[in-house]
Design an enzyme around this catalytic site. Sequence first.
Site, PDB file in Angstrom:
ATOM      1  NE  ARG A  51       5.760  -1.038   9.774  1.00  0.00           N
ATOM      2  CZ  ARG A  51       4.922  -0.849   9.513  1.00  0.00           C
ATOM      3  NH1 ARG A  51       4.748  -0.198   8.178  1.00  0.00           N
ATOM      4  NH2 ARG A  51       3.673  -1.074   9.794  1.00  0.00           N
ATOM      5  NE  ARG A 111       7.198  -3.419   6.073  1.00  0.00           N
ATOM      6  CZ  ARG A 111       5.814  -3.186   6.142  1.00  0.00           C
ATOM      7  NH1 ARG A 111       5.676  -2.565   5.042  1.00  0.00           N
ATOM      8  NH2 ARG A 111       5.039  -3.028   7.218  1.00  0.00           N
ATOM      9  NE  ARG A 171       1.145  -4.741  10.898  1.00  0.00           N
ATOM     10  CZ  ARG A 171       2.203  -4.991  10.227  1.00  0.00           C
ATOM     11  NH1 ARG A 171       3.355  -5.494  10.633  1.00  0.00           N
ATOM     12  NH2 ARG A 171       2.289  -4.256   8.961  1.00  0.00           N
ATOM     13  NE  ARG A 218      -4.974  -0.712   8.653  1.00  0.00           N
ATOM     14  CZ  ARG A 218      -3.896  -0.091   8.336  1.00  0.00           C
ATOM     15  NH1 ARG A 218      -3.808   1.087   8.138  1.00  0.00           N
ATOM     16  NH2 ARG A 218      -2.881  -1.121   7.954  1.00  0.00           N
ATOM     17  CE  LYS A 265      -2.413  -0.629   4.053  1.00  0.00           C
ATOM     18  NZ  LYS A 265      -1.947  -1.938   4.206  1.00  0.00           N
TER      19      LYS A 265
HETATM   20  P1  AMP Z   1       0.263   0.820   8.173  1.00  0.00           P
HETATM   21  O1  AMP Z   1       1.844   1.420   8.198  1.00  0.00           O
HETATM   22  O2  AMP Z   1      -0.947   1.102   7.317  1.00  0.00           O
HETATM   23  O3  AMP Z   1       0.653  -0.875   8.104  1.00  0.00           O
HETATM   24  O4  AMP Z   1      -0.259   0.923   9.704  1.00  0.00           O
HETATM   25  C1  AMP Z   1       0.620   0.629  10.843  1.00  0.00           C
HETATM   26  C2  AMP Z   1      -0.121   0.645  12.164  1.00  0.00           C
HETATM   27  O5  AMP Z   1      -0.639   1.937  12.585  1.00  0.00           O
HETATM   28  C3  AMP Z   1      -1.472  -0.489  12.325  1.00  0.00           C
HETATM   29  O6  AMP Z   1      -0.961  -1.601  12.260  1.00  0.00           O
HETATM   30  C4  AMP Z   1      -2.352   0.404  13.161  1.00  0.00           C
HETATM   31  O7  AMP Z   1      -1.943  -0.125  14.481  1.00  0.00           O
HETATM   32  C5  AMP Z   1      -2.088   1.783  12.981  1.00  0.00           C
HETATM   33  N1  AMP Z   1      -3.175   2.187  11.903  1.00  0.00           N
HETATM   34  C6  AMP Z   1      -2.931   2.599  10.748  1.00  0.00           C
HETATM   35  N2  AMP Z   1      -4.074   3.181  10.054  1.00  0.00           N
HETATM   36  C7  AMP Z   1      -5.027   2.810  11.127  1.00  0.00           C
HETATM   37  C8  AMP Z   1      -6.542   2.994  10.777  1.00  0.00           C
HETATM   38  N3  AMP Z   1      -6.842   3.540   9.865  1.00  0.00           N
HETATM   39  N4  AMP Z   1      -7.110   2.680  12.264  1.00  0.00           N
HETATM   40  C9  AMP Z   1      -6.590   2.102  13.379  1.00  0.00           C
HETATM   41  N5  AMP Z   1      -5.124   1.839  13.117  1.00  0.00           N
HETATM   42  C10 AMP Z   1      -4.340   2.141  12.218  1.00  0.00           C
END
Ligand code: AMP
Length: 189
Positions: free
Chosen positions: A133, A127, A144, A88, A13
């Site tokens: 991370r 990654r 996740r 989400r 993404k």
């Molecule tokens: P990502 O970088 O998109 O994988 O997001 C990393 C983490 O940020 C996720 O596993 C959630 O803990 C938090 N996060 C990101 N976007 C959202 C969202 N729309 N709603 C809730 N938590 C989020």
Amino acid sequence: MRLILMGPPGAGKGTQAKVVAEHFGVPAISTGDIFRANVAGRTELGQEAQRYMDAGEYVPDEITNAMVRDRVNLPDAEPGFLLDGYPRTLAQVDELDDMLAELGTKLDAAVSLAADQDELVKRLLKRAEVEGRTDDTEEVIRRRQEVYNEQTAPLIKVYDERGLLVEVDGIGEVDTVTQRIFDALETQD
Ligand code: AMP
């Protein structure tokens, strides 16, 4: 152009969001990136978000919604935006609908990147070696994925029923997947 980009963890993404947003001349708004910047900057929001992120859980809707609302109201988002990783949850879909209504606008498409989940675990573990991370350990990755399947996968149907869904195969070279997204957006509706 107003787009959302969905997909299971590791589907690419973030990478695709940046390229696609640049192509359309709109900001890529990544909730994950904003949370990580807040964690790094040790802000109050970051401290609150970090415990959820490190466990592979979603940050509560109220916190996430307020953050996105502030961001989409900044001037650079006026011509459009690409939301990477938001909405989400179904509650976030409702909130985004309200924000768009207040802005007097609507979504053009919801792009969903599809990918085999075992393949994604392999990608994410790789990654982890490169980016370090803290949420890229195998246990947290699996959590996740579960959270994605329970809370976010149902959104695909919601946007499909609205006629906005654009499904794209997320496995392949970055450029190949980008081209698939452009082709799919062009042939939409
Ligand atoms: P990502 O970088 O998109 O994988 O997001 C990393 C983490 O940020 C996720 O596993 C959630 O803990 C938090 N996060 C990101 N976007 C959202 C969202 N729309 N709603 C809730 N938590 C989020």
